[in-house]
Design a protein around this motif. Structure first.
Motif, PDB file in Angstrom:
ATOM      1  N   ALA A 133      37.401  45.879  45.087  1.00  0.00           N
ATOM      2  CA  ALA A 133      36.733  45.536  46.342  1.00  0.00           C
ATOM      3  C   ALA A 133      36.399  44.051  46.398  1.00  0.00           C
ATOM      4  O   ALA A 133      35.855  43.489  45.432  1.00  0.00           O
ATOM      5  CB  ALA A 133      35.461  46.371  46.504  1.00  0.00           C
ATOM      6  N   GLN A 134      36.759  43.430  47.524  1.00  0.00           N
ATOM      7  CA  GLN A 134      36.465  42.017  47.771  1.00  0.00           C
ATOM      8  C   GLN A 134      37.118  41.083  46.759  1.00  0.00           C
ATOM      9  O   GLN A 134      36.670  39.946  46.577  1.00  0.00           O
ATOM     10  CB  GLN A 134      34.941  41.786  47.761  1.00  0.00           C
ATOM     11  CG  GLN A 134      34.145  42.711  48.654  1.00  0.00           C
ATOM     12  CD  GLN A 134      34.593  42.645  50.106  1.00  0.00           C
ATOM     13  OE1 GLN A 134      34.861  41.581  50.625  1.00  0.00           O
ATOM     14  NE2 GLN A 134      34.691  43.808  50.746  1.00  0.00           N
ATOM     15  N   ARG A 135      38.185  41.554  46.119  1.00  0.00           N
ATOM     16  CA  ARG A 135      38.887  40.725  45.141  1.00  0.00           C
ATOM     17  C   ARG A 135      40.361  40.613  45.544  1.00  0.00           C
ATOM     18  O   ARG A 135      40.970  41.602  45.960  1.00  0.00           O
ATOM     19  CB  ARG A 135      38.812  41.369  43.754  1.00  0.00           C
ATOM     20  CG  ARG A 135      37.430  41.456  43.158  1.00  0.00           C
ATOM     21  CD  ARG A 135      37.065  40.180  42.452  1.00  0.00           C
ATOM     22  NE  ARG A 135      38.062  39.848  41.422  1.00  0.00           N
ATOM     23  CZ  ARG A 135      38.059  38.701  40.749  1.00  0.00           C
ATOM     24  NH1 ARG A 135      37.160  37.789  41.022  1.00  0.00           N
ATOM     25  NH2 ARG A 135      38.976  38.460  39.832  1.00  0.00           N
ATOM     26  N   PRO A 136      40.968  39.425  45.426  1.00  0.00           N
ATOM     27  CA  PRO A 136      42.409  39.313  45.661  1.00  0.00           C
ATOM     28  C   PRO A 136      43.156  40.169  44.634  1.00  0.00           C
ATOM     29  O   PRO A 136      42.864  40.109  43.433  1.00  0.00           O
ATOM     30  CB  PRO A 136      42.696  37.825  45.453  1.00  0.00           C
ATOM     31  CG  PRO A 136      41.368  37.147  45.584  1.00  0.00           C
ATOM     32  CD  PRO A 136      40.350  38.131  45.095  1.00  0.00           C
ATOM     33  N   LEU A 137      44.091  40.975  45.097  1.00  0.00           N
ATOM     34  CA  LEU A 137      44.833  41.866  44.215  1.00  0.00           C
ATOM     35  C   LEU A 137      46.310  41.522  44.284  1.00  0.00           C
ATOM     36  O   LEU A 137      46.893  41.446  45.371  1.00  0.00           O
ATOM     37  CB  LEU A 137      44.616  43.328  44.625  1.00  0.00           C
ATOM     38  CG  LEU A 137      45.303  44.389  43.768  1.00  0.00           C
ATOM     39  CD1 LEU A 137      44.767  44.351  42.332  1.00  0.00           C
ATOM     40  CD2 LEU A 137      45.098  45.779  44.369  1.00  0.00           C
ATOM     41  N   VAL A 138      46.933  41.346  43.115  1.00  0.00           N
ATOM     42  CA  VAL A 138      48.348  40.996  43.022  1.00  0.00           C
ATOM     43  C   VAL A 138      48.999  41.934  42.017  1.00  0.00           C
ATOM     44  O   VAL A 138      48.420  42.236  40.965  1.00  0.00           O
ATOM     45  CB  VAL A 138      48.538  39.525  42.577  1.00  0.00           C
ATOM     46  CG1 VAL A 138      50.019  39.182  42.482  1.00  0.00           C
ATOM     47  CG2 VAL A 138      47.843  38.586  43.545  1.00  0.00           C
ATOM     48  N   GLY A 139      50.207  42.409  42.336  1.00  0.00           N
ATOM     49  CA  GLY A 139      50.895  43.345  41.450  1.00  0.00           C
ATOM     50  C   GLY A 139      52.260  42.868  41.026  1.00  0.00           C
ATOM     51  O   GLY A 139      52.931  42.113  41.745  1.00  0.00           O
ATOM     52  N   VAL A 140      52.681  43.309  39.850  1.00  0.00           N
ATOM     53  CA  VAL A 140      53.992  42.953  39.310  1.00  0.00           C
ATOM     54  C   VAL A 140      55.076  43.873  39.840  1.00  0.00           C
ATOM     55  O   VAL A 140      56.224  43.470  39.989  1.00  0.00           O
ATOM     56  CB  VAL A 140      53.952  42.992  37.766  1.00  0.00           C
ATOM     57  CG1 VAL A 140      55.315  42.664  37.176  1.00  0.00           C
ATOM     58  CG2 VAL A 140      52.909  42.019  37.235  1.00  0.00           C
ATOM     59  N   ALA A 141      54.732  45.123  40.143  1.00  0.00           N
ATOM     60  CA  ALA A 141      55.703  46.117  40.618  1.00  0.00           C
ATOM     61  C   ALA A 141      55.702  46.168  42.137  1.00  0.00           C
ATOM     62  O   ALA A 141      54.680  46.489  42.754  1.00  0.00           O
ATOM     63  CB  ALA A 141      55.379  47.490  40.040  1.00  0.00           C
ATOM     64  N   SER A 142      56.842  45.875  42.751  1.00  0.00           N
ATOM     65  CA  SER A 142      56.921  45.854  44.216  1.00  0.00           C
ATOM     66  C   SER A 142      56.621  47.217  44.826  1.00  0.00           C
ATOM     67  O   SER A 142      56.002  47.310  45.888  1.00  0.00           O
ATOM     68  CB  SER A 142      58.306  45.368  44.653  1.00  0.00           C
ATOM     69  OG  SER A 142      59.334  46.158  44.087  1.00  0.00           O
TER      70      SER A 142
END
Length: 385
Positions: A224-233
């Motif tokens: 919550a309220q955090r930038p989230l980035v993922g390695v798996a498309s």
């Protein structure tokens, strides 16, 4: 709408040339079943289950038919009509595949299967001839290569959260390590959860939408309220379905969009690299241009799309185990393209596709590496002063 524009985009229809194996045909079958005109049968189930849910049909549909939602809804409705014990068994199996702990143990078994010589022995006695055994064998060989061990990192001050997912360590261990190194050189500090969560895609595509929603809600709460980035498309595509996670980012686009230090010049790489574009990335995340842009930062690299990127490789989550014959047929198309183009490296952003390609390439005896785009970036980083 049943205009038929989707036929040429559907990988299964192009293989069988059977209208019932096309999006238009499957929609008609679902309508007939829901209305009571067509009874559920093994033949009907076979045509519906043959769908990859690659969503290529949606990209060419002039009427914007949401075929993926229709397919998932039909799967959930069918599952609800099955006996409770069968639903419970399937739920338990899928919960296992959605668990980082279970996937880590499966990766350990895969490494032992290969290192002990059992994998080679199975090939020698032709124990992997059946399509299903062949699929499991390929997965084990690939997981033995891709799995890594990693300790959770949760520094207090971080720039973004890194979504590892339930298969991260077993299928993208090297990509996660590469991401951490590239971020460090860019002056970024990611936070990695101590307990990796699942995006829910496996549950949703197999008829358990509520369980999938639960996974996404848990992820939204944790980040919550955090930038989230993922390695798996594929995971990012699934997470974007959840309110509050619509801005979840894919790692190649994230890294390429960061300010790079003027002194950070990547080392040259005179290799031919083909980009495999996963359906999740190509059809659901708005395209793969960021992958090419990121790789072009490497001097002397020869980057090109893999021929046939508009068609699924056949991995499609659990599809490669549920429909091994069609999955293998689609993989053979990719292998044929690789035999013709002879790249040094294939990059892909989806772990399932990577495992599928690694197993097929090794079985075919091709000297081609498969990795995540960020792995190439990490390798070409200059020495740390």
């Amino acid at each position: 709408m049943k205009c038929g524009y989707c036929l040429a985009a559907c990988p299964t229809y192009l293989k069988t040339r059977n209208e019932a194996d096309s999006p238009r045909g499957r929609i008609a079958l679902v309508q007939g079943w829901v209305s009571g005109e067509i009874p559920m049968s093994r033949a009907l189930a076979r045509h519906l289950d043959g769908c990859l849910t690659c969503r290529a049909c949606e990209t060419v549909c002039p009427s914007l038919v949401a075929y993926g939602r229709l397919a998932d809804g039909a799967k959930a409705r069918r599952l609800a009509l099955r006996p409770a014990w069968r639903r419970a068994l399937l739920r338990r199996a899928l919960q296992g595949l959605s668990s980082a702990t279970v996937n880590r143990r499966l990766a350990q078994l895969a490494r032992r299967y290969v290192s002990s010589g059992l994998a080679r022995f199975a090939e020698r006695i032709h124990a992997t001839r059946s399509p299903l055994r062949r699929a499991y064998h390929r997965l084990a060989i690939a997981m033995a290569e891709t799995s890594r061990q990693r300790l959770a990192q949760s520094p207090k001050l971080t720039d973004f959260d890194l979504f590892v997912g339930c298969t991260g360590l077993s299928a993208q261990g090297a990509a996660i390590a590469a991401t951490l190194e590239v971020c460090r050189r860019l002056g970024l500090e990611p936070r990695i959860p101590t307990a990796p969560e699942c995006c829910g895609a496996i549950m949703r595509h197999n008829g358990f939408p509520e369980e999938a929603r639960h996974h996404r809600e848990a992820t939204a709460h944790q980040h919550a309220q955090r930038p989230l980035v993922g390695v798996a498309s594929a995971c990012i595509a699934e997470l974007r379905e959840q309110p509050g996670l619509a801005q979840a980012g894919e790692i190649c686009a994230f890294i390429d969009g960061q300010p790079w230090p003027s002194t950070l010049d990547l080392e040259p790489l005179a290799r031919r690299v083909l980009v495999h574009e996963p359906c999740s990335h190509r059809n659901l995340l708005g395209g793969t241009e960021a992958v090419y842009s990121l790789l072009r930062r490497i001097p002397e690299i020869d980057v090109a799309p893999m021929p046939g990127n508009e068609h699924c490789c056949g991995a499609a989550g659990t599809y490669l185990l549920q429909q091994p014959e069609m999955s293998n047929a689609l993989l053979e198309d990719k292998l044929a393209a690789l035999r013709e183009r002879r790249p040094d490296i294939v990059v892909t952003t989806n772990p399932g596709c990577a495992l599928h390609l690694i197993g097929g390439i090794q079985e075919a005896g091709l000297a081609i590496e498969v990795c995540h785009p960020v792995e190439l970036i990490a390798r070409q980083l200059p020495d740390d002063d």
